[in-house]
Write a protein that holds these residues in place. Structure first.
Motif, mmCIF file in Angstrom:
data_model
loop_
_atom_site.group_PDB
_atom_site.id
_atom_site.type_symbol
_atom_site.label_atom_id
_atom_site.label_comp_id
_atom_site.label_asym_id
_atom_site.label_seq_id
_atom_site.Cartn_x
_atom_site.Cartn_y
_atom_site.Cartn_z
ATOM 1 N N ILE A 36 0.840 -1.199 0.000
ATOM 2 C CA ILE A 36 0.000 0.000 0.000
ATOM 3 C C ILE A 36 0.871 1.244 0.000
ATOM 4 C CG2 ILE A 36 -1.840 1.256 1.183
ATOM 5 C CD1 ILE A 36 -2.595 -1.415 2.546
ATOM 6 N N ASP A 37 0.647 2.088 -1.000
ATOM 7 C CA ASP A 37 1.261 3.405 -1.062
ATOM 8 C C ASP A 37 0.176 4.389 -0.632
ATOM 9 O OD1 ASP A 37 2.606 5.742 -1.625
ATOM 10 O OD2 ASP A 37 2.350 5.582 -3.798
ATOM 11 N N PRO A 38 0.313 4.999 0.558
ATOM 12 C CA PRO A 38 -0.776 5.798 1.110
ATOM 13 C C PRO A 38 -0.824 7.255 0.655
ATOM 14 C CG PRO A 38 0.983 5.675 2.700
ATOM 15 C CD PRO A 38 1.416 4.852 1.501
ATOM 16 N N GLY A 39 -0.035 7.660 -0.294
ATOM 17 C CA GLY A 39 0.032 9.063 -0.695
ATOM 18 C C GLY A 39 -1.219 9.576 -1.378
ATOM 19 N N LYS A 40 -1.149 10.827 -1.832
ATOM 20 C CA LYS A 40 -2.283 11.479 -2.494
ATOM 21 C C LYS A 40 -2.746 10.673 -3.705
ATOM 22 C CE LYS A 40 -3.624 15.887 -4.503
ATOM 23 N NZ LYS A 40 -3.164 17.237 -4.869
ATOM 24 N N SER A 41 -1.815 10.106 -4.422
ATOM 25 C CA SER A 41 -2.161 9.255 -5.561
ATOM 26 C C SER A 41 -1.942 7.793 -5.174
ATOM 27 C CB SER A 41 -1.324 9.624 -6.781
ATOM 28 O OG SER A 41 0.047 9.467 -6.505
ATOM 29 N N GLY A 42 -2.312 7.465 -3.934
ATOM 30 C CA GLY A 42 -2.060 6.149 -3.376
ATOM 31 C C GLY A 42 -2.780 5.015 -4.066
ATOM 32 N N ALA A 43 -2.249 3.821 -3.858
ATOM 33 C CA ALA A 43 -2.802 2.629 -4.479
ATOM 34 C C ALA A 43 -2.508 1.407 -3.623
ATOM 35 C CB ALA A 43 -2.199 2.442 -5.877
ATOM 36 N N ILE A 44 -3.212 0.327 -3.950
ATOM 37 C CA ILE A 44 -3.010 -0.975 -3.312
ATOM 38 C C ILE A 44 -2.759 -1.987 -4.421
ATOM 39 C CG2 ILE A 44 -3.967 -2.747 -1.800
ATOM 40 C CD1 ILE A 44 -6.082 -0.744 -0.929
ATOM 41 N N VAL A 45 -1.778 -2.845 -4.206
ATOM 42 C CA VAL A 45 -1.503 -3.935 -5.139
ATOM 43 C C VAL A 45 -1.414 -5.221 -4.330
ATOM 44 C CG1 VAL A 45 0.173 -4.915 -6.748
ATOM 45 C CG2 VAL A 45 -0.327 -2.470 -6.814
ATOM 46 N N ILE A 46 -2.038 -6.272 -4.847
ATOM 47 C CA ILE A 46 -1.993 -7.585 -4.191
ATOM 48 C C ILE A 46 -1.152 -8.533 -5.035
ATOM 49 C CG2 ILE A 46 -3.333 -9.573 -3.399
ATOM 50 C CD1 ILE A 46 -5.725 -7.671 -3.092
ATOM 51 N N LEU A 47 -0.222 -9.200 -4.355
ATOM 52 C CA LEU A 47 0.602 -10.217 -5.005
ATOM 53 C C LEU A 47 0.251 -11.601 -4.469
ATOM 54 C CD1 LEU A 47 4.269 -8.829 -4.890
ATOM 55 C CD2 LEU A 47 2.577 -8.554 -6.698
ATOM 56 N N LYS A 48 0.319 -12.566 -5.352
ATOM 57 C CA LYS A 48 0.244 -13.972 -4.965
ATOM 58 C C LYS A 48 1.387 -14.667 -5.691
ATOM 59 C CE LYS A 48 -2.605 -18.057 -4.777
ATOM 60 N NZ LYS A 48 -3.903 -18.651 -5.038
ATOM 61 N N ASP A 49 2.260 -15.299 -4.926
ATOM 62 C CA ASP A 49 3.432 -15.964 -5.491
ATOM 63 C C ASP A 49 4.247 -15.015 -6.365
ATOM 64 O OD1 ASP A 49 2.640 -18.332 -4.234
ATOM 65 O OD2 ASP A 49 1.399 -18.907 -5.950
ATOM 66 N N GLY A 50 4.342 -13.761 -5.948
ATOM 67 C CA GLY A 50 5.149 -12.783 -6.662
ATOM 68 C C GLY A 50 4.497 -12.183 -7.893
ATOM 69 N N GLN A 51 3.268 -12.563 -8.187
ATOM 70 C CA GLN A 51 2.569 -12.040 -9.361
ATOM 71 C C GLN A 51 1.404 -11.148 -8.942
ATOM 72 O OE1 GLN A 51 3.804 -12.493 -12.499
ATOM 73 N NE2 GLN A 51 5.439 -13.426 -11.289
ATOM 74 N N ILE A 52 1.189 -10.095 -9.691
ATOM 75 C CA ILE A 52 0.098 -9.173 -9.385
ATOM 76 C C ILE A 52 -1.235 -9.832 -9.734
ATOM 77 C CG2 ILE A 52 -0.975 -6.962 -10.003
ATOM 78 C CD1 ILE A 52 1.899 -5.913 -10.487
ATOM 79 N N VAL A 53 -2.127 -9.890 -8.740
ATOM 80 C CA VAL A 53 -3.455 -10.471 -8.973
ATOM 81 C C VAL A 53 -4.559 -9.425 -8.939
ATOM 82 C CG1 VAL A 53 -2.844 -12.789 -8.215
ATOM 83 C CG2 VAL A 53 -3.708 -11.155 -6.548
ATOM 84 N N ASP A 54 -4.306 -8.270 -8.331
ATOM 85 C CA ASP A 54 -5.307 -7.206 -8.303
ATOM 86 C C ASP A 54 -4.650 -5.914 -7.867
ATOM 87 O OD1 ASP A 54 -7.799 -6.082 -8.663
ATOM 88 O OD2 ASP A 54 -8.822 -7.382 -7.226
ATOM 89 N N LYS A 55 -5.272 -4.812 -8.238
ATOM 90 C CA LYS A 55 -4.781 -3.504 -7.831
ATOM 91 C C LYS A 55 -5.932 -2.509 -7.889
ATOM 92 C CE LYS A 55 -3.058 -2.362 -12.432
ATOM 93 N NZ LYS A 55 -1.915 -2.119 -13.260
#
Length: 167
Positions: free
Chosen positions: A6-25
């Motif tokens: 989680i990057d909580p900044g003004k343009s913040g985002a969340i990214v989920i990894l499973k086994d090192g691969q992005i599964v959602d954001k």
């Protein structure tokens, strides 16, 4: 194991990894993080620790701190394990493979494109440049993924990583 960055900044985002691969954001402004993460079964999150920046106004620093505190509180209240990590710590660990690029955002983008070459880093179909919140959140998640996989002696020293586990 699912790990959120989680990057909580003004343009913040969340990214989920499973086994090192992005599964959602998702962009933070478009979701309620605790519900969004809980719906996806995430139990461990790595959250970039808030800090003020040089030349940042008082009101801006206050809003950032307030928003960070709200995010931290709601995630902790949901029973999630939260690791707070300073930007310099995750960047130093992740940027080791990057070429010498003076701009930190460009270096992070290079790392993200190197780790996930097929990933679209744009915030929307109307965007023309990569979204730095997505990039940073993905790299924070990668940092968490590396840390979670490491045997106990190789994990990040506790003075570099704050853990909030309210269970």
């Amino acid at each position: 194991m699912l790990i959120a960055g989680i990057d909580p900044g003004k343009s913040g985002a969340i990214v989920i990894l499973k086994d090192g691969q992005i599964v959602d954001k998702a962009l933070l402004k478009r979701v309620v993080p605790r519900f969004w993460l809980k719906e996806r079964g995430v139990r461990v999150a790595y959250l970039e620790q808030a800090q003020s920046f040089p030349k940042q106004g008082i009101a801006s620093a206050f809003r950032y701190g307030r928003d960070f505190g709200y995010l931290l509180g709601t995630l902790a209240g949901s029973g999630m394990i939260i690791h707070l990590v300073r930007p310099s710590i995750w960047a130093r660990r992740i940027h080791t493979q990057a070429p010498k690029i003076d701009d930190a955002k460009e270096r992070s983008l290079w790392c993200a494109r190197h780790l996930w070459p097929e990933e679209n880093w744009l915030a929307s179909t109307k965007s023309t440049k990569p979204h730095d919140g997505f990039v940073d959140a993905a790299l924070i998640a990668q940092y968490g993924y590396i840390n979670e996989l490491a045997p106990a002696p190789a994990r990040i020293p506790s003075e570099d990583l704050d853990v909030l586990d309210l269970d």
